[in-house]
Design an enzyme around this catalytic site. Structure first.
Site, PDB file in Angstrom:
ATOM      1  N   ARG A 158       0.843  -1.196   0.000  1.00  0.00           N
ATOM      2  CA  ARG A 158       0.000   0.000   0.000  1.00  0.00           C
ATOM      3  C   ARG A 158       0.876   1.243   0.000  1.00  0.00           C
ATOM      4  NH1 ARG A 158      -5.161   2.013   2.535  1.00  0.00           N
ATOM      5  NH2 ARG A 158      -5.270   4.070   1.597  1.00  0.00           N
ATOM      6  N   ASP A 207      -9.759  -1.089   7.331  1.00  0.00           N
ATOM      7  CA  ASP A 207     -10.347  -0.109   8.244  1.00  0.00           C
ATOM      8  C   ASP A 207     -10.948  -0.797   9.454  1.00  0.00           C
ATOM      9  OD1 ASP A 207      -9.861   2.174   6.654  1.00  0.00           O
ATOM     10  OD2 ASP A 207     -11.655   1.790   5.472  1.00  0.00           O
TER      11      ASP A 207
END
Length: 166
Positions: free
Chosen positions: A83, A97
């Protein structure tokens, strides 16, 4: 142990592989065990729309990690899986998340629980309803069932992609 729900998303190929690798890494965290996985859904991008569709899922886990410690470990997993944060809501190999952490409300500079926009997003609520009890899961004093009934989305924006297998 706290019951925690995490949202996962990827829109850089191999999307499904990134989701699977993220779950494997999360399950390796100390004092943490993944207990349920939703199906994987294909969804249109939100926010920055000029990008490929996402694969999204929600997982349930039990953990003794604090919210901040869990966040640190999840960010390390995102980094390990490639990422790179360049554009807000932009393409990503993996996004993890923290949606809910037991019935705890939590707010710091880096983290807000419940996740601030989760009740507006079909790609979170629909998979969450697969692995949680929609009538009894309460988010900000209202049931998951309530949020789903009042969700504003087009059915073409989300579709079941496949079962989440190991």
């Amino acid at each position: 142990m706290k019951t925690i729900y995490l949202g996962l998303g990827s829109n850089i190929d191999p999307r499904k592989s990134y989701l699977k690798k993220a779950v494997l890494e999360i399950n390796r965290l100390p004092q943490t065990k993944v207990t349920k996985k939703s199906s994987i859904y294909e969804t249109k991008a939100v926010g920055y729309k000029d990008q490929d569709d996402f694969l999204n899922a929600v997982i349930k886990l039990e953990s003794r990690l604090s919210p901040e410690n869990l966040l640190k470990k999840l960010l390390k997993i995102e980094k390990k899986l490639g990422r790179i944060r360049t554009k807000k809501w932009g393409p990503r190999t993996i996004d993890i998340d923290i949606l809910l952490y037991g019935d705890k409300k939590y707010k710091s500079e880096n983290l807000k629980i419940p996740h601030s926009r989760m009740t507006e997003r079909a790609f979170v609520l629909i998979p969450l309803a697969e692995i949680a009890d929609p009538k009894n899961l309460i988010i900000d004093k209202l049931s998951l069932e309530y949020y789903i009934k009042n969700l504003d989305y087009d059915s073409g924006d989300i579709s079941k992609y496949c079962k989440f297998t190991d």
